[in-house]
Motif scaffolding. Structure first.
Motif, PDB file in Angstrom:
ATOM      1  N   LYS A  20      36.127  33.175  19.722  1.00  0.00           N
ATOM      2  CA  LYS A  20      35.700  34.015  20.458  1.00  0.00           C
ATOM      3  C   LYS A  20      34.752  33.901  21.511  1.00  0.00           C
ATOM      4  CE  LYS A  20      33.656  37.559  17.075  1.00  0.00           C
ATOM      5  NZ  LYS A  20      32.488  38.084  16.306  1.00  0.00           N
ATOM      6  N   ARG A  21      35.312  32.035  21.887  1.00  0.00           N
ATOM      7  CA  ARG A  21      34.539  31.089  23.725  1.00  0.00           C
ATOM      8  C   ARG A  21      36.356  30.670  23.556  1.00  0.00           C
ATOM      9  NH1 ARG A  21      30.891  27.052  20.718  1.00  0.00           N
ATOM     10  NH2 ARG A  21      30.762  26.437  22.848  1.00  0.00           N
ATOM     11  N   VAL A  22      37.255  30.840  23.356  1.00  0.00           N
ATOM     12  CA  VAL A  22      38.404  30.477  23.563  1.00  0.00           C
ATOM     13  C   VAL A  22      39.259  31.352  24.041  1.00  0.00           C
ATOM     14  CG1 VAL A  22      40.332  28.913  23.496  1.00  0.00           C
ATOM     15  CG2 VAL A  22      38.166  27.892  22.646  1.00  0.00           C
ATOM     16  N   PHE A  23      39.599  31.268  25.311  1.00  0.00           N
ATOM     17  CA  PHE A  23      40.333  32.342  25.900  1.00  0.00           C
ATOM     18  C   PHE A  23      42.226  31.912  26.308  1.00  0.00           C
ATOM     19  CE2 PHE A  23      35.683  33.620  25.730  1.00  0.00           C
ATOM     20  CZ  PHE A  23      36.470  35.016  25.552  1.00  0.00           C
ATOM     21  N   PHE A  24      43.163  32.475  26.740  1.00  0.00           N
ATOM     22  CA  PHE A  24      44.059  31.585  26.612  1.00  0.00           C
ATOM     23  C   PHE A  24      44.452  32.695  27.676  1.00  0.00           C
ATOM     24  CE2 PHE A  24      43.712  29.565  22.708  1.00  0.00           C
ATOM     25  CZ  PHE A  24      44.207  28.260  22.701  1.00  0.00           C
ATOM     26  N   LEU A  25      44.716  32.466  29.179  1.00  0.00           N
ATOM     27  CA  LEU A  25      45.495  33.540  30.072  1.00  0.00           C
ATOM     28  C   LEU A  25      46.522  33.573  30.054  1.00  0.00           C
ATOM     29  CD1 LEU A  25      41.810  34.332  32.022  1.00  0.00           C
ATOM     30  CD2 LEU A  25      42.586  35.132  29.597  1.00  0.00           C
ATOM     31  N   GLY A  26      47.174  32.487  30.020  1.00  0.00           N
ATOM     32  CA  GLY A  26      48.621  32.687  30.533  1.00  0.00           C
ATOM     33  C   GLY A  26      49.414  32.221  31.527  1.00  0.00           C
ATOM     34  N   ILE A  27      50.316  32.396  32.189  1.00  0.00           N
ATOM     35  CA  ILE A  27      50.601  31.788  33.749  1.00  0.00           C
ATOM     36  C   ILE A  27      49.846  32.832  34.451  1.00  0.00           C
ATOM     37  CG2 ILE A  27      52.003  31.844  35.534  1.00  0.00           C
ATOM     38  CD1 ILE A  27      53.803  30.401  33.523  1.00  0.00           C
ATOM     39  N   ARG A  28      48.912  32.793  35.069  1.00  0.00           N
ATOM     40  CA  ARG A  28      47.563  33.875  36.486  1.00  0.00           C
ATOM     41  C   ARG A  28      48.917  32.904  37.713  1.00  0.00           C
ATOM     42  NH1 ARG A  28      44.376  36.485  33.737  1.00  0.00           N
ATOM     43  NH2 ARG A  28      43.069  37.296  36.074  1.00  0.00           N
ATOM     44  N   MET A  29      48.791  34.422  38.677  1.00  0.00           N
ATOM     45  CA  MET A  29      48.892  34.037  39.866  1.00  0.00           C
ATOM     46  C   MET A  29      47.743  34.359  40.980  1.00  0.00           C
ATOM     47  SD  MET A  29      52.341  33.355  40.704  1.00  0.00           S
ATOM     48  CE  MET A  29      51.966  32.530  39.240  1.00  0.00           C
ATOM     49  N   ASP A  30      46.356  34.147  40.003  1.00  0.00           N
ATOM     50  CA  ASP A  30      45.626  34.218  41.139  1.00  0.00           C
ATOM     51  C   ASP A  30      44.613  33.317  40.297  1.00  0.00           C
ATOM     52  OD1 ASP A  30      44.958  35.208  38.376  1.00  0.00           O
ATOM     53  OD2 ASP A  30      43.538  36.583  38.910  1.00  0.00           O
ATOM     54  N   VAL A  31      45.179  31.842  40.534  1.00  0.00           N
ATOM     55  CA  VAL A  31      44.088  30.910  39.978  1.00  0.00           C
ATOM     56  C   VAL A  31      43.064  30.262  40.597  1.00  0.00           C
ATOM     57  CG1 VAL A  31      44.868  28.398  39.362  1.00  0.00           C
ATOM     58  CG2 VAL A  31      46.521  29.670  38.749  1.00  0.00           C
ATOM     59  N   ILE A  32      43.336  29.995  42.332  1.00  0.00           N
ATOM     60  CA  ILE A  32      41.906  30.027  42.902  1.00  0.00           C
ATOM     61  C   ILE A  32      40.619  30.438  42.901  1.00  0.00           C
ATOM     62  CG2 ILE A  32      41.443  29.294  45.026  1.00  0.00           C
ATOM     63  CD1 ILE A  32      43.028  27.659  44.080  1.00  0.00           C
ATOM     64  N   ASN A  33      41.346  32.500  42.298  1.00  0.00           N
ATOM     65  CA  ASN A  33      40.069  33.442  42.091  1.00  0.00           C
ATOM     66  C   ASN A  33      39.072  33.490  40.864  1.00  0.00           C
ATOM     67  OD1 ASN A  33      42.534  34.425  43.426  1.00  0.00           O
ATOM     68  ND2 ASN A  33      41.151  35.881  44.674  1.00  0.00           N
ATOM     69  N   ILE A  34      40.675  32.173  40.085  1.00  0.00           N
ATOM     70  CA  ILE A  34      39.668  32.331  38.894  1.00  0.00           C
ATOM     71  C   ILE A  34      38.826  31.003  38.867  1.00  0.00           C
ATOM     72  CG2 ILE A  34      39.953  31.764  36.385  1.00  0.00           C
ATOM     73  CD1 ILE A  34      42.211  33.686  36.476  1.00  0.00           C
ATOM     74  N   LEU A  35      39.057  29.997  39.133  1.00  0.00           N
ATOM     75  CA  LEU A  35      38.019  29.023  39.225  1.00  0.00           C
ATOM     76  C   LEU A  35      36.934  29.111  40.345  1.00  0.00           C
ATOM     77  CD1 LEU A  35      41.150  26.238  40.640  1.00  0.00           C
ATOM     78  CD2 LEU A  35      40.619  26.808  38.139  1.00  0.00           C
ATOM     79  N   LYS A  36      37.242  29.370  41.063  1.00  0.00           N
ATOM     80  CA  LYS A  36      35.925  30.242  42.227  1.00  0.00           C
ATOM     81  C   LYS A  36      35.200  31.281  41.191  1.00  0.00           C
ATOM     82  CE  LYS A  36      36.993  29.671  47.097  1.00  0.00           C
ATOM     83  NZ  LYS A  36      36.948  29.810  48.251  1.00  0.00           N
ATOM     84  N   ALA A  37      35.792  31.320  40.352  1.00  0.00           N
ATOM     85  CA  ALA A  37      34.629  32.170  39.099  1.00  0.00           C
ATOM     86  C   ALA A  37      33.747  31.954  37.724  1.00  0.00           C
ATOM     87  CB  ALA A  37      35.404  33.339  38.867  1.00  0.00           C
ATOM     88  N   SER A  38      34.618  29.906  37.703  1.00  0.00           N
ATOM     89  CA  SER A  38      34.501  29.370  36.966  1.00  0.00           C
ATOM     90  C   SER A  38      32.879  29.010  37.572  1.00  0.00           C
ATOM     91  CB  SER A  38      35.752  28.882  36.651  1.00  0.00           C
ATOM     92  OG  SER A  38      36.364  29.008  36.600  1.00  0.00           O
ATOM     93  N   ASP A  39      32.150  28.082  36.340  1.00  0.00           N
ATOM     94  CA  ASP A  39      30.953  27.120  36.202  1.00  0.00           C
ATOM     95  C   ASP A  39      31.432  25.821  36.108  1.00  0.00           C
ATOM     96  OD1 ASP A  39      28.751  28.813  36.453  1.00  0.00           O
ATOM     97  OD2 ASP A  39      30.225  29.267  34.712  1.00  0.00           O
ATOM     98  N   ILE A  40      32.384  25.345  36.015  1.00  0.00           N
ATOM     99  CA  ILE A  40      32.874  23.853  36.416  1.00  0.00           C
ATOM    100  C   ILE A  40      33.887  23.665  35.454  1.00  0.00           C
ATOM    101  CG2 ILE A  40      32.812  21.325  34.067  1.00  0.00           C
ATOM    102  CD1 ILE A  40      30.036  21.879  33.802  1.00  0.00           C
TER     103      ILE A  40
END
Length: 364
Positions: free
Chosen positions: A246-266
């Motif tokens: 419930k705490r680890v999420f496998f998202l596979g290959i994504r083309m919106d990597v930068i958008n995800i990085l900017k939504a992350s905390d670390i």
């Protein structure tokens, strides 16, 4: 000046991302640059490059890149270009042998992307490597550690090598917006913190250490893993064994990597060794604190900017994550230093140095 870039495929990876970003920019600078892939499977990076319609793309097959008959598909391409720029083994071998069999006068350039590989540990490959690399007019190394290691392996004269650090498109990263956390993880609690690692699931990447660190962190800290590869199943099994599904999420290959990085905390990169990790530079440029293992190819990039932890040490990693989440001043200082360091790795610098290298080879 006509340049052909050759690589195994355009699967996800640092070398592949570099080609995706540089080929359009080379052509914008009136340096005609095309691409040949040993395996033309329609990976997302290849789809993007095709849509840009900025170069000719030659697919040499859709099966194993280790098939030596690829040499005969490479041979006719050599006569159409002034310089052939090669990336990754076994393209390294097949292009050199194609040049030998064709008696072509085309200049070959090879970019060494890794600080180490298994070939260097075997005596027969030490001999073969010295023979194969001799066909290349120049060997580009992407970091000081890569430069030192390949020179020690080949024992050529130093003028055979040129250090050109990989870069990223800083403007693109700056202009991207974060994806909504709820869009990324719909069931995420409002007080949750997101850790993100972007890397393929194969050695030398080390997602397992990051997964293990979660057991030492509060339950509101979750982990997003982006990428795919042969070791993904092992990581999924580990998550189940540690009761972290419930705490680890496998998202596979994504083309919106930068958008995800900017939504992350670390942002984290745990690895055993790297060449010059573009993922680490993207992480530092994403306005988030970046943590990496103190591994060859990572330590020199991240030291005195982001945060380093000992390789395989999930306890130390968990402590560094906690410090960032509990101390807002420390968090923001790390973000500021990471942004400053990322500015040293502009893709414009990379392209300018490579164009100057091509010109110098043709003048000779």
């Amino acid at each position: 000046m006509k340049i052909l870039q050759i690589i195994n495929s355009l699967d996800t990876g640092g070398a592949e991302k570099l080609i995706l970003e540089t080929i359009p920019l080379f052509n914008k600078r009136n340096v005609q640059t095309d691409l040949a892939v040993l395996n033309g499977f329609d990976y997302p990076f290849l789809k993007i490059l095709k849509k840009l319609n900025c170069c000719s793309i030659f697919s040499l097959g859709n099966k194993s890149v280790y098939n030596p008959f690829l040499i005969f598909k490479i041979r006719p391409l050599l006569k159409n270009y002034d310089i052939v720029h090669v990336h990754i083994f076994p393209s390294l071998y097949w292009v050199a042998l194609a040049k030998m069999l064709s008696f072509s006068k085309v200049k070959l350039v090879y970019t060494e992307h890794s600080t180490s590989n298994n070939r260097r540990k075997r005596f027969i490959f030490k001999i073969l490597d010295k023979f194969i690399y001799s066909f290349y007019s120049k060997i580009i190394t992407i970091s000081p550690e890569v430069d030192t290691n390949i020179k020690a392996h080949l024992k050529y004269n130093n003028d055979k090598f040129v250090l050109v650090q990989n870069g990223i498109n800083l403007d693109t990263i700056k202009n991207e917006k974060p994806i909504s956390k709820k869009e990324l993880l719909p069931n995420l609690e409002n007080d949750s913190y997101i850790l993100t690692q972007v890397s393929s699931f194969r050695y030398p990447k080390d997602q397992k250490t990051v997964i293990k660190s979660l057991k030492k962190l509060n339950d509101n800290v979750v982990l997003v893993l982006i990428g795919d590869g042969p070791l993904r199943n092992e990581c999924e099994v580990l998550v189940e064994e540690l009761n972290l599904s419930k705490r680890v999420f496998f998202l596979g290959i994504r083309m919106d990597v930068i958008n995800i990085l900017k939504a992350s905390d670390i942002i984290i990169l745990s690895s055993h060794h790297e060449g010059l990790s573009l993922s680490s530079v993207e992480g530092m440029a994403s306005e988030k604190p970046f943590i990496a293992s103190d591994a060859p190819g990572l330590g020199d990039i991240v030291r005195n900017a982001g945060i380093l932890f000992p390789i395989n040490d999930d306890s130390s990693l968990a402590k560094e994550i906690s410090k960032l989440l509990e101390n807002s001043e420390h968090y923001q200082e790390t973000v500021t230093k990471c942004l400053k360091r990322a500015n040293d790795y502009s893709i414009d610098k990379t392209i300018t140095k490579e164009i100057n290298l091509y010109k110098s080879l043709l003048e000779k």
